[in-house]
Design a protein around this motif. Structure first.
Motif, PDB file in Angstrom:
ATOM      1  N   LEU A 106      21.078  10.916  43.142  1.00  0.00           N
ATOM      2  CA  LEU A 106      21.213  10.394  41.786  1.00  0.00           C
ATOM      3  C   LEU A 106      22.023   9.104  41.754  1.00  0.00           C
ATOM      4  CD1 LEU A 106      20.698  10.923  38.737  1.00  0.00           C
ATOM      5  CD2 LEU A 106      22.868  12.160  38.706  1.00  0.00           C
ATOM      6  N   THR A 127      16.246  20.789  33.089  1.00  0.00           N
ATOM      7  CA  THR A 127      16.309  19.485  32.407  1.00  0.00           C
ATOM      8  C   THR A 127      17.600  19.387  31.594  1.00  0.00           C
ATOM      9  OG1 THR A 127      13.903  19.425  32.239  1.00  0.00           O
ATOM     10  CG2 THR A 127      15.144  17.925  30.824  1.00  0.00           C
ATOM     11  N   LEU A 165      17.895  14.015  32.658  1.00  0.00           N
ATOM     12  CA  LEU A 165      18.115  14.215  34.083  1.00  0.00           C
ATOM     13  C   LEU A 165      17.446  15.521  34.489  1.00  0.00           C
ATOM     14  CD1 LEU A 165      21.939  13.370  34.209  1.00  0.00           C
ATOM     15  CD2 LEU A 165      20.057  11.827  34.753  1.00  0.00           C
ATOM     16  N   THR A 166      16.798  15.513  35.642  1.00  0.00           N
ATOM     17  CA  THR A 166      16.127  16.712  36.138  1.00  0.00           C
ATOM     18  C   THR A 166      16.811  17.198  37.406  1.00  0.00           C
ATOM     19  OG1 THR A 166      14.013  15.960  35.223  1.00  0.00           O
ATOM     20  CG2 THR A 166      13.930  17.695  36.874  1.00  0.00           C
ATOM     21  N   LEU A 167      17.157  18.483  37.424  1.00  0.00           N
ATOM     22  CA  LEU A 167      17.828  19.095  38.565  1.00  0.00           C
ATOM     23  C   LEU A 167      16.933  20.162  39.169  1.00  0.00           C
ATOM     24  CD1 LEU A 167      21.348  19.723  36.925  1.00  0.00           C
ATOM     25  CD2 LEU A 167      20.382  17.568  37.726  1.00  0.00           C
ATOM     26  N   ASN A 196      21.114  21.329  41.112  1.00  0.00           N
ATOM     27  CA  ASN A 196      21.734  20.085  41.565  1.00  0.00           C
ATOM     28  C   ASN A 196      20.782  18.903  41.417  1.00  0.00           C
ATOM     29  OD1 ASN A 196      24.431  20.811  42.699  1.00  0.00           O
ATOM     30  ND2 ASN A 196      23.213  22.146  43.994  1.00  0.00           N
ATOM     31  N   SER A 197      21.360  17.734  41.204  1.00  0.00           N
ATOM     32  CA  SER A 197      20.579  16.501  41.230  1.00  0.00           C
ATOM     33  C   SER A 197      20.314  16.116  42.687  1.00  0.00           C
ATOM     34  CB  SER A 197      21.337  15.374  40.529  1.00  0.00           C
ATOM     35  OG  SER A 197      22.595  15.160  41.163  1.00  0.00           O
ATOM     36  N   HIS A 198      19.395  15.176  42.872  1.00  0.00           N
ATOM     37  CA  HIS A 198      19.033  14.751  44.225  1.00  0.00           C
ATOM     38  C   HIS A 198      19.031  13.228  44.283  1.00  0.00           C
ATOM     39  CE1 HIS A 198      17.232  14.874  48.170  1.00  0.00           C
ATOM     40  NE2 HIS A 198      16.219  14.131  47.761  1.00  0.00           N
ATOM     41  N   LYS A 243      26.242  12.397  41.066  1.00  0.00           N
ATOM     42  CA  LYS A 243      25.827  13.799  41.205  1.00  0.00           C
ATOM     43  C   LYS A 243      26.060  14.527  39.884  1.00  0.00           C
ATOM     44  CE  LYS A 243      26.576  18.033  43.897  1.00  0.00           C
ATOM     45  NZ  LYS A 243      27.382  18.702  44.938  1.00  0.00           N
ATOM     46  N   VAL A 244      25.118  15.408  39.556  1.00  0.00           N
ATOM     47  CA  VAL A 244      25.245  16.272  38.387  1.00  0.00           C
ATOM     48  C   VAL A 244      24.869  17.686  38.824  1.00  0.00           C
ATOM     49  CG1 VAL A 244      24.287  16.841  36.130  1.00  0.00           C
ATOM     50  CG2 VAL A 244      24.810  14.483  36.680  1.00  0.00           C
ATOM     51  N   GLN A 245      25.627  18.661  38.335  1.00  0.00           N
ATOM     52  CA  GLN A 245      25.392  20.051  38.746  1.00  0.00           C
ATOM     53  C   GLN A 245      25.535  20.976  37.538  1.00  0.00           C
ATOM     54  OE1 GLN A 245      28.379  22.643  40.971  1.00  0.00           O
ATOM     55  NE2 GLN A 245      26.987  22.120  42.654  1.00  0.00           N
TER      56      GLN A 245
END
Length: 282
Positions: free
Chosen positions: A172, A203, A191-193, A168-170, A143-145
């Motif tokens: 991931l 991005t 990475l695209t959130l 938020n990532s989805h 997860k990336v936020q």
């Protein structure tokens, strides 16, 4: 008796709550985070470390940039126009982290908490196709936020309806690496959130990466590196022409060597007379 039992239960709950709070405080007290970006020769690169009981348990270094869309009011005062801002990850950013046996976190914040970048790691066991080793441990980013505040006027100029948003990532699964190694990638990783600001796409661009959230053996030292696929491909593309050149040179040398021996052998053979009348005298 019932009243006493209720009071006893309430006391137990209070004690358990206090114990849980004390445990969290102890863990927080034992873990400390440091920004070591001043040690990097690259001015765009940041270095972060989380330490537990005086030993490094998480390390990350990378250059980061965030491309964030936001709305501004058009000149007619009615329509909205979407602009983009590019926010670099600055040196001197604040950092917090958490290390666990199977989960870890890295929180980076700057500009008075107008930006908060969070990376979540997980360690797990996966099945392999190797009959000798049916399972192996890996870690990955799950997860990336990014929390950002469009009221921060340095990057969000004339933002419409400014305020805080969370991207938020989805589902991931990034930077998959053997559990006892560090992830290394010089190439850009994107990475695209999805943002709470009308589902806009944010991005994140990371480059010159080396990360290890688990199984660090030496203080402030990464374990053996595991290169990303992009770096491996680029290395192959750089090496392949050299290998082909060496093979071609070897073929030429062998050809010339064989030709040289052939000339020597033919020079040693007796020459046959060209005039057939000479055969009668032989």
């Amino acid at each position: 008796m019932e009243l006493r039992s209720f009071r006893t239960m309430d006391s137990v709950r209070v004690v358990l709550c206090l114990l849980g709070t004390l445990t969290r405080l102890v863990v927080m007290a034992e873990q400390e985070s440091e920004n070591l970006s001043g040690l990097s020769n690259n001015p765009d690169k940041d270095i972060f470390a989380v330490r537990e009981n005086g030993t490094t348990c998480l390390m990350a270094e990378f250059a980061g940039r965030f491309v964030i869309p936001y709305d501004v009011l058009a000149l007619n005062g009615i329509d909205l126009i979407t602009e983009q801002t590019s926010v670099p990850l600055p040196r001197g950013a604040g950092v917090e982290g958490m290390c666990g046996p199977n989960e870890a976190e890295l929180h980076i914040f700057w500009a008075n908490n107008a930006f908060i970048f969070r990376i979540y790691f997980v360690k797990e066991t996966r099945k392999t196709n190797d009959p000798k080793e049916k399972e192996s441990e890996i870690w990955r980013v799950n997860k990336v936020q990014l929390v950002y505040d469009t009221s921060e006027s340095t990057h969000f100029i004339n933002a419409y309806n400014p305020g805080k948003h969370t991207a938020n990532s989805h589902k991931l699964s990034a930077f998959v690496t053997p559990a006892d190694r560090s992830f290394v990638c010089a190439a850009q990783q994107t990475l695209t959130l999805l943002s709470t600001d009308h589902q806009k796409g944010v991005t994140i661009i990371l480059s010159d990466i080396q990360i290890q959230p688990f199984n660090i053996n030496s203080d402030f030292m990464f374990s053996e590196a595991s290169k990303c696929i992009t770096d491996q491909r680029e290395q192959l593309e750089e090496t392949l022409p050299l290998v082909l050149g060496l093979v071609l040179a070897l073929i030429i040398v062998l050809t010339l060597t064989i030709y040289h021996f052939h000339l020597k052998l033919t020079a040693q053979e007796p020459a046959l007379p060209r005039d057939r009348s000479m055969y009668k005298n032989m």
